[in-house]
Every structure is written in structure tokens, then in C-alpha cells.
Design an enzyme around this catalytic site. Structure first.
Site, PDB file in Angstrom:
ATOM      1  N   CYS A   1      -5.149  25.933  24.406  1.00 49.13           N
ATOM      2  CA  CYS A   1      -4.790  27.251  24.931  1.00 49.13           C
ATOM      3  C   CYS A   1      -5.325  27.334  26.348  1.00 49.13           C
ATOM      4  O   CYS A   1      -6.026  26.438  26.808  1.00 49.13           O
ATOM      5  CB  CYS A   1      -5.446  28.354  24.107  1.00 49.13           C
ATOM      6  SG  CYS A   1      -5.056  28.270  22.356  1.00 49.13           S
TER       7      CYS A   1
ATOM      8  N   ARG B   1      -0.332  25.060  28.975  1.00 52.72           N
ATOM      9  CA  ARG B   1      -1.275  24.788  27.883  1.00 52.72           C
ATOM     10  C   ARG B   1      -0.927  25.562  26.612  1.00 52.72           C
ATOM     11  O   ARG B   1      -1.530  25.347  25.567  1.00 52.72           O
ATOM     12  CB  ARG B   1      -2.697  25.198  28.302  1.00 52.72           C
ATOM     13  CG  ARG B   1      -3.222  24.450  29.492  1.00 52.72           C
ATOM     14  CD  ARG B   1      -4.624  24.924  29.826  1.00 52.72           C
ATOM     15  NE  ARG B   1      -5.555  24.616  28.764  1.00 52.72           N
ATOM     16  CZ  ARG B   1      -6.187  23.470  28.629  1.00 52.72           C
ATOM     17  NH1 ARG B   1      -5.985  22.510  29.494  1.00 52.72           N
ATOM     18  NH2 ARG B   1      -7.036  23.275  27.631  1.00 52.72           N
TER      19      ARG B   1
ATOM     20  N   TRP C   1      -1.733  28.622  22.291  1.00 51.85           N
ATOM     21  CA  TRP C   1      -0.983  27.567  21.602  1.00 51.85           C
ATOM     22  C   TRP C   1      -1.519  27.592  20.180  1.00 51.85           C
ATOM     23  O   TRP C   1      -2.635  27.144  19.915  1.00 51.85           O
ATOM     24  CB  TRP C   1      -1.226  26.217  22.284  1.00 51.85           C
ATOM     25  CG  TRP C   1      -0.595  25.073  21.570  1.00 51.85           C
ATOM     26  CD1 TRP C   1      -1.199  24.226  20.686  1.00 51.85           C
ATOM     27  CD2 TRP C   1       0.748  24.639  21.674  1.00 51.85           C
ATOM     28  NE1 TRP C   1      -0.303  23.308  20.248  1.00 51.85           N
ATOM     29  CE2 TRP C   1       0.904  23.531  20.825  1.00 51.85           C
ATOM     30  CE3 TRP C   1       1.852  25.092  22.401  1.00 51.85           C
ATOM     31  CZ2 TRP C   1       2.105  22.866  20.679  1.00 51.85           C
ATOM     32  CZ3 TRP C   1       3.040  24.414  22.261  1.00 51.85           C
ATOM     33  CH2 TRP C   1       3.162  23.317  21.408  1.00 51.85           C
TER      34      TRP C   1
ATOM     35  N   ASN D   1     -10.434  28.550  23.152  1.00 53.28           N
ATOM     36  CA  ASN D   1      -9.535  27.399  23.100  1.00 53.28           C
ATOM     37  C   ASN D   1     -10.223  26.340  22.265  1.00 53.28           C
ATOM     38  O   ASN D   1     -11.349  25.959  22.565  1.00 53.28           O
ATOM     39  CB  ASN D   1      -9.285  26.882  24.530  1.00 53.28           C
ATOM     40  CG  ASN D   1      -8.607  25.525  24.541  1.00 53.28           C
ATOM     41  OD1 ASN D   1      -7.809  25.229  23.665  1.00 53.28           O
ATOM     42  ND2 ASN D   1      -8.924  24.707  25.535  1.00 53.28           N
ATOM     43  N   GLY D   2      -9.551  25.887  21.198  1.00 50.40           N
ATOM     44  CA  GLY D   2     -10.163  24.850  20.364  1.00 50.40           C
ATOM     45  C   GLY D   2      -9.870  25.118  18.899  1.00 50.40           C
ATOM     46  O   GLY D   2      -8.984  25.909  18.559  1.00 50.40           O
TER      47      GLY D   2
ATOM     48  N   GLU E   1       9.365   1.730  19.517  1.00 49.28           N
ATOM     49  CA  GLU E   1       8.947   2.843  20.376  1.00 49.28           C
ATOM     50  C   GLU E   1       8.724   2.359  21.822  1.00 49.28           C
ATOM     51  O   GLU E   1       9.076   3.055  22.786  1.00 49.28           O
ATOM     52  CB  GLU E   1       7.670   3.486  19.803  1.00 49.28           C
ATOM     53  CG  GLU E   1       7.023   4.561  20.645  1.00 49.28           C
ATOM     54  CD  GLU E   1       7.927   5.754  20.959  1.00 49.28           C
ATOM     55  OE1 GLU E   1       9.014   5.872  20.372  1.00 49.28           O
ATOM     56  OE2 GLU E   1       7.544   6.554  21.826  1.00 49.28           O
TER      57      GLU E   1
ATOM     58  N   LYS F   1      10.702   3.921  24.979  1.00 48.78           N
ATOM     59  CA  LYS F   1       9.999   4.514  26.117  1.00 48.78           C
ATOM     60  C   LYS F   1      10.492   3.894  27.413  1.00 48.78           C
ATOM     61  O   LYS F   1      10.762   4.578  28.393  1.00 48.78           O
ATOM     62  CB  LYS F   1       8.494   4.279  25.935  1.00 48.78           C
ATOM     63  CG  LYS F   1       7.588   5.357  26.319  1.00 48.78           C
ATOM     64  CD  LYS F   1       7.418   6.517  25.367  1.00 48.78           C
ATOM     65  CE  LYS F   1       8.667   7.221  25.004  1.00 48.78           C
ATOM     66  NZ  LYS F   1       8.530   8.179  23.922  1.00 48.78           N
TER      67      LYS F   1
ATOM     68  N   GLU G   1      14.052   5.114  28.198  1.00 47.24           N
ATOM     69  CA  GLU G   1      14.122   6.548  28.510  1.00 47.24           C
ATOM     70  C   GLU G   1      13.748   6.858  29.952  1.00 47.24           C
ATOM     71  O   GLU G   1      14.401   7.669  30.590  1.00 47.24           O
ATOM     72  CB  GLU G   1      13.127   7.327  27.631  1.00 47.24           C
ATOM     73  CG  GLU G   1      13.623   7.704  26.261  1.00 47.24           C
ATOM     74  CD  GLU G   1      12.645   8.635  25.542  1.00 47.24           C
ATOM     75  OE1 GLU G   1      11.458   8.278  25.419  1.00 47.24           O
ATOM     76  OE2 GLU G   1      13.077   9.714  25.111  1.00 47.24           O
TER      77      GLU G   1
ATOM     78  N   HIS H   1      18.106 -14.071  14.059  1.00 48.84           N
ATOM     79  CA  HIS H   1      19.402 -13.737  13.456  1.00 48.84           C
ATOM     80  C   HIS H   1      20.376 -13.130  14.469  1.00 48.84           C
ATOM     81  O   HIS H   1      21.378 -12.540  14.076  1.00 48.84           O
ATOM     82  CB  HIS H   1      19.210 -12.783  12.272  1.00 48.84           C
ATOM     83  CG  HIS H   1      18.378 -13.371  11.179  1.00 48.84           C
ATOM     84  ND1 HIS H   1      18.808 -14.426  10.391  1.00 48.84           N
ATOM     85  CD2 HIS H   1      17.111 -13.089  10.764  1.00 48.84           C
ATOM     86  CE1 HIS H   1      17.859 -14.744   9.527  1.00 48.84           C
ATOM     87  NE2 HIS H   1      16.816 -13.954   9.742  1.00 48.84           N
TER      88      HIS H   1
ATOM     89  N   LYS I   1      13.878  17.910  26.262  1.00 41.19           N
ATOM     90  CA  LYS I   1      12.661  17.881  25.442  1.00 41.19           C
ATOM     91  C   LYS I   1      12.964  18.320  24.011  1.00 41.19           C
ATOM     92  O   LYS I   1      12.387  17.815  23.062  1.00 41.19           O
ATOM     93  CB  LYS I   1      11.601  18.789  26.071  1.00 41.19           C
ATOM     94  CG  LYS I   1      10.239  18.689  25.435  1.00 41.19           C
ATOM     95  CD  LYS I   1       9.559  17.372  25.762  1.00 41.19           C
ATOM     96  CE  LYS I   1       8.287  17.170  24.980  1.00 41.19           C
ATOM     97  NZ  LYS I   1       7.940  15.737  24.864  1.00 41.19           N
TER      98      LYS I   1
HETATM   99  C1  AGP Z   1      10.994  10.945  22.741  1.00 44.92           C
HETATM  100  O1  AGP Z   1      10.469  10.349  23.875  1.00 44.92           O
HETATM  101  C2  AGP Z   1      12.343  11.467  22.921  1.00 44.92           C
HETATM  102  N1  AGP Z   1      12.401  12.424  23.955  1.00 44.92           N
HETATM  103  C3  AGP Z   1      13.179  11.749  21.689  1.00 44.92           C
HETATM  104  O2  AGP Z   1      13.493  10.522  21.102  1.00 44.92           O
HETATM  105  C4  AGP Z   1      12.562  12.668  20.610  1.00 44.92           C
HETATM  106  O3  AGP Z   1      11.532  11.992  19.956  1.00 44.92           O
HETATM  107  C5  AGP Z   1      13.644  13.088  19.619  1.00 44.92           C
HETATM  108  O4  AGP Z   1      14.624  13.844  20.284  1.00 44.92           O
HETATM  109  C6  AGP Z   1      13.082  13.881  18.471  1.00 44.92           C
HETATM  110  O5  AGP Z   1      12.460  15.030  18.905  1.00 44.92           O
HETATM  111  P1  AGP Z   1      11.478  15.823  17.972  1.00 44.92           P
HETATM  112  O6  AGP Z   1      10.307  14.963  17.716  1.00 44.92           O
HETATM  113  O7  AGP Z   1      11.135  17.055  18.761  1.00 44.92           O
HETATM  114  O8  AGP Z   1      12.204  16.151  16.718  1.00 44.92           O
END
Ligand code: AGP
Length: 609
Positions: free
Chosen positions: A2, A27, A74, A98-99, A482, A486, A489, A505, A604
Site C-alpha cells: 500500500c 502501490r 492494495w 502497509n504490510g 516461461e 518472456k 513478449e 522429435h 496487462k
Molecule cells: C505475462 O507476461 C503475460 N502478460 C500474459 O501471458 C499473462 O500471463 C496472461 O495474459 C494471463 O494473465 P493473468 O495471469 O492475469 O490471468
């Protein structure tokens, strides 16, 4: 996570506090509030939602006064409602926090026995009542806060004002940040530098276990046991934009470095080493129900799906229940067979991803037990799920998920151990090893983050690659997936995350000297197998960057370059192998000059199917 702001001085402080909160909104933004002493009494105004709602509320009920505290929330305990918003008031005391207070239930019970009535569901309100109890016993504000905090276990930064001693703000810190600002005849405090940077550049961040009195004239600083502290403030040289990112170039880099703290917050109060158990009633399964589950489905998208892949492995390994992982968008489409003996776990940082929400609703409609792992309190998914285990990563601003991912991994360990202990499939000895390893992870993760400069150098040649291959086996396969996600992306380099055994394969056809291979190969039971797979890639001229365990003497003969991570339990290696991959992607993207925090075409929160 927060945001706190406090002020004492000659100015009327309502606008100043709101202005500070605006710079802390990153935050937390589910509610906000101010408490100001107006010369006679403390008045409080709070509002749910973004700060703008507080501004509107203050237009209707303006607050005047020169001593005050403000907060942007938050949520961690209690829904984002007005009664749960800070500041919390108990008699003459108003407090922002906050905490997370670990022993809040125990303290609440004690206070309730003494007749205290609670207005909110928060852990914070308990601290306000503890301080009020000490104040009612005749103590001054400083002593009251000091005595109250000695009873509290957990993380806190607090700022407190007192109607009986209205010329000061008392502040204290343990594990959550708090910085003091020094003005001319005025003093400030805040969770982060940007909040008060327009007013002063002379600041002192509090250290762990410190408590301070802020009258207008300066800071009187002590440790919680009352020993005087003589540290001096220094001048901040950052500009406002740098300060908001904590001095990091991008939010993503800041969030990568926040991960040890985020994991600590996710684990706080949930690991009982003495009892060798996970304390998390929010998982919502009693022993009989945990025993009755015949299958676990993890449903998620993107990065959360990679965390789910890890959850599946751990659940089968520790809880010995068949587990499967589903891409939420595919789960909906294929008319799945689920029922009352299934546990469906939705995983989502935002809690709003529509694919995951629709899949969860479908599972629930078919009678499955449902649970979610989510970062945003009271978002859509936890409102539908039967139970919610919140990760406490704090708000994640960078679109590419980092700290939300590793806190999801932590949640997976908690659930697998919780189920394993209740199903009788996990021995006390093994559970203790895992839990002990889990609580030590933040320390090991800090050691990996200290390799930042080395990883930056290794990223430079990757920036010119057109394509990259990430390989892993066992728990390192989700991490390879992952790592590849990353990289693509944020750097827009094509990347594949593959189970190393699967390379022969098909993907092996891609390999040549131009396609870097990043092999995640910590010490574990599949190390020899992935070492053979990497040799196969080397034989086709691949340039190999390995993520391996410190002390591995053979890796030099296999990889061209190696990033060494600390030795941890083989089930927990993803926590230390993920970080170098996040840093590699970040630096590759930064070398390429892409928009790291807001990569093209991404959002996001994805609320379309
Ligand atoms: C993660 O870097 C991405 N922006 C994306 O794959 C994300 O994880 C996915 O859209 C799922 O989102 P969520 O975790 O909010 O459900």
C-alpha cells in the site's frame, strides 16, 4: 503493498497528502483515505476505488489541518470496501499501515475478549486498537505505538496520529518501506521517495525495527526497544520519474528485483515450521475434502499457465493426486468432464482474465470444487471461485509478468504441501525439508539477483539473434516455457520453450550456430538426461548458455557460458532459475530499445475471449 504519506508542519495538508498518494497509486488503488487533525479532532474521509473518488469525497467533505496521514490501499485482508479502507480509527488514534500482520487473528481474539468491537475485516485495525489500549492506559503516543508493536508479528510500515498529542506523527517500520522527509519547519513520511520529492530532497529511509517521532522541528529516531538512533539524512539526486521506478530504468526491472520481498509477503504467516504444515484456511479444504479429491485441474493462460505446469508436477509429487494443466481457452472449447470429486484451480495474476473466468464458471457449473490463485483481491475470479489463495506480490505495472509468476510458484508449493499433509502422502520429514527450503528462498533469490551485471553482459550477444530455444526437463520445463515467453513478449525475438527430451522429435532441425540454446539444468534427478540433450544440440553447433547449480564442475565442458544459481531443493529450483531468464529477456529488450513496460500488442489484463 500500500502507499502511506504523512505530514506535520505549517501548511494545510489535505492537497499535499492527496498529491503524494497520487504518486504512490502504483502501490495500490482499490481505496484511499485521509485522516487530518483540524485543531479540535481527527476527521477521516475514505473512498473505494481510484484516488479520484477520494478527491470527489473531499470536495463534499473538505478536511483542514496541518497534521495528517493518507493511504492508498492494495487489499490483503478484507475486501476493498470503505470500512476496510485506511486510515483506521480507534478512539483518539488514527493509523495507516502497509504490510501484513501475521498474528492478527490471535490479537483480534484477545482484544475481542476485552470487549473491543471491530469496524473492519482488516489486520490493520487491530494495530489501531492495540495502540488505543496503550494510550488509554496513560501512555504518550510514542510509547503506545512502541508497546503495541512489540505485540505484533509481521510486516509493517505505520504512520499514526493522536488527538491527545496532535503535534506529531509517529512512524515505525519492519519489512515494509518508509522514508522520512525533512523540510524547513515541516516533516514528511512516505512509503516511497516520489510521494514527497516535490517538497524535499533531504530524506532518511528507516531501517528495520526503527520507530520515530515527527514533530515539525525534526526526527527523533529510536529502535523499538527505545535506544536512540543517530543516523543522518541524505540528499536524493533522482528526478521524479527515476524515483517512481525506485531508481530502476523500467518497472519490469524494479519488479524483478522485488521478488524476494514478494515471496516473503506471499509466505508470511502461512508456513508453520514447528508444526511442519501450511497454515492457509483460505485454501478452503478441510482434511476430509482434501482426502476425497480424485483429480486436480489447473486452468490458466500465458505466464500463469506456466506456473500451473509447475503446480501440476508438485501436486502429483507431494500430494499423490492425478493433476492436469489446461489452457483456459482450450478447456472451455473441449467440453471437459469434471465433477464433484475434482478440484479446479484457476491461476491468474489479474484475476480478470476472461478465458480463465469462463473456464472456472464452467467447472463450477459442473459441480467441481474450485479454488483460485490470484494477486488482485476481490477481482472477478476470486468472486466466482469457492476459495482464494492470494499471492501478495503487490501491484505489477510491467505488462510482462515477473513477480506475480514467482509468487504463483510459491502458492503452488503451499497448496501441494497442504494437500500432501492432509492426504497423508507427504512425510513430515520431506514436508519440513520443502518448507524450510521455501522460507530460505528469498535469501537465495537475492544471491541470484546480485548477478545482474554478469547476466547483462551475457544478454548483449542474444540481442542480435532471430530465434532462440529454451530447454528444460521436469520442473525446469515450465521455466523454459516461461523464459521463451518472456523473451518474445518484450524483445520480439522468436523463442520456443521446449521439454528437452522432445527436442530430438522436431525442434532439433532448427539448431545451428545462429540459434542460441538456453538450457535450464540445475542439479536434480533429470540433470544427466538434459546434459545429453544439450550435448546433442552442441553437436549441431549450437551456442549454449546454461543455468546450472553452483559447484557443477562438468558444465564447462557442455555449455559455452553458464549462469550459476545457488543449490536449493530439487523441487524448488524454479525460484532460482527463473530470475536469470527474466533478467536476460529484460536486458536483451533494453539493448534492442523496445518498450519494455508496455510491449506492443499486449495488455496487462485480457478481458476478451
Ligand atoms: C505475462 O507476461 C503475460 N502478460 C500474459 O501471458 C499473462 O500471463 C496472461 O495474459 C494471463 O494473465 P493473468 O495471469 O492475469 O490471468
Amino acid at each position: 503493498m500500500c502507499g502511506i504519506v504523512g505530514y506535520v508542519g505549517p501548511q494545510s495538508c489535505s492537497d499535499l497528502l492527496v498529491d503524494g498518494l497520487r504518486r504512490l497509486e502504483y502501490r495500490g488503488y482499490d481505496s484511499a483515505g485521509l485522516a487530518i487533525y483540524d485543531g479540535k479532532k481527527i476527521s477521516v474521509v475514505r473512498a473505494v476505488g481510484k484516488l479520484q473518488n477520494l478527491v470527489k469525497a473531499l470536495r463534499e467533505q473538505p478536511l483542514e489541518g496541518t497534521v495528517g496521514i493518507g493511504h492508498t490501499r492494495w487489499a490483503t485482508h478484507g475486501r476493498p470496501t470503505e470500512v476496510n479502507a485506511h486510515p483506521h480509527v480507534a478512539g483518539n488514534i488514527a493509523l495507516v499501515h502497509n504490510g501484513i500482520i501475521e498474528n492478527h487473528l490471535e490479537l483480534k481474539r484477545q482484544l475481542a475478549e476485552q470487549g473491543v468491537k471491530f469496524a473492519s475485516d482488516t489486520d490493520t485495525e487491530i494495530v489501531a486498537h492495540l495502540i488505543h489500549r496503550e494510550s488509554s492506559a496513560g501512555n504518550d503516543l510514542f510509547t503506545s505505538v512502541q508497546r503495541a508493536l512489540r505485540q505484533v508479528r509481521g510486516a509493517y510500515a505505520v504512520a499514526v496520529i493522536d488527538q491527545k498529542q496532535p503535534d506529531r506523527v509517529v512512524v515505525a517500520k519492519n519489512a515494509s518501506p518508509l522514508v522520512i522527509g525533512f523540510g524547513e519547519g515541516e516533516m514528511f513520511c512516505a512509503s516511497d521517495i516520489p510521494a514527497i520529492l516535490p517538497y524535499t530532497k533531504i530524506m532518511l529511509p528507516l531501517d528495520e525495527g526503527e520507530i520515530g517521532i515527527l514533530p515539525r522541528e525534526g526526527l527523533q529516531l529510536f529502535t523499538l526497544d527505545g535506544t536512540s538512533v543517530g543516523r543522518q539524512p541524505h540528499t536524493i539526486t533522482w528526478n521524479a520519474a527515476q524515483a517512481e521506478k525506485g531508481g530502476f530504468k523500467h518497472f519490469m526491472l524494479k519488479e524483478i528485483h522485488e521478488q524476494p520481498r514478494a515471496i516473503e509477503d506471499t509466505l508470511r504467516g502461512r508456513v508453520d515450521l514447528a508444526a511442519t504444515d501450511v497454515v492457509a484456511s483460505e485454501i478452503g479444504l478441510d482434511e476430509a475434502t482434501a482426502k476425497s479429491i480424485q483429480r486436480v485441474y489447473f486452468i490458466a493462460c500465458g505466464t500463469s499457465h506456466h506456473a500451473a505446469l509447475y503446480g501440476r508436477i508438485l501436486t502429483e509429487h507431494l500430494a499423490r493426486v492425478p493433476a492436469t494443466t489446461e489452457l483456459a481457452s482450450e478447456f472451455i472449447g473441449r467440453d471437459p468432464v469434471v465433477g464433484p470429486t475434482d478440484l479446479v484451480i484457476a491461476v491468474s495474476q489479474s484475476g480478470e482474465t476472461l478465458d480463465t473466468l469462463v473456464a472456472l464458471k464452467a467447472a463450477k457449473a459442473q459441480g467441481a470444487k474450485t479454488l483460485c490463485i490470484v494477486n488482485v483481491i476481490d477481482s472477478a475470479i476470486p468472486r466466482v471461485a469457492g476459495a482464494a489463495l492470494y499471492t501478495h506480490a503487490g501491484p505489477e505495472i510491467g505488462v510482462a509478468s515477473t513477480k506475480c509468476f514467482t509468487t504463483q510458484l510459491a502458492a503452488m508449493v503451499l497448496i501441494a504441501v497442504y494437500l500432501g499433509r492432509r492426504r497423508g502422502t507427504l512425510s513430515q520429514e520431506r514436508a519440513h525439508t520443502i518448507l524450510q527450503g521455501l522460507v530460505e528462498l528469498p535469501h537465495q533469490m537475492r544471491a541470484v539477483l546480485a548477478l545482474d551485471d554478469i547476466i547483462r553482459d551475457l544478454a548483449r550477444p542474444l540481442a542480435s539473434a532471430k530465434s532462440a530455444l529454451f530447454l528444460g526437463r521436469g520442473v525446469s520445463y515450465p521455466i523454459a516455457a516461461e523464459g521463451a515467453l518472456k523473451l518474445k513478449e518484450i524483445s520480439y525475438i522468436h523463442a520456443e520453450g521446449y521439454a528437452a527430451g522432445e527436442m530430438k522429435h522436431g525442434p532439433i532441425a532448427l539448431i545451428d550456430a545462429e540459434v542460441p540454446v538456453i538450457a535450464i539444468m540445475p542439479d536434480d534427478t533429470v540433470y544427466d538426461k538434459i546434459a545429453s540433450n544439450v550435448q546433442e544440440a552442441k553437436a549441431r553447433e549450437a551456442r549454449v548458455l546454461a543455468i546450472a547449480t553452483k559447484g557443477n564442475a562438468d558444465i564447462g565442458g557442455i555449455a559455452n557460458n553458464t549462469i550459476y544459481v545457488p543449490k536449493v531443493d530439487p523441487a524448488l529450483t524454479p525460484f532460482v532459475t527463473t530470475l536469470p531468464l527474466q533478467l536476460l529477456s529484460y536486458y536483451v529488450a533494453d539493448f534492442k530499445g523496445t518498450d519494455v513496460d508496455q510491449p506492443r500488442n499486449l495488455a496487462k489484463t485480457v478481458t476478451v475471449e
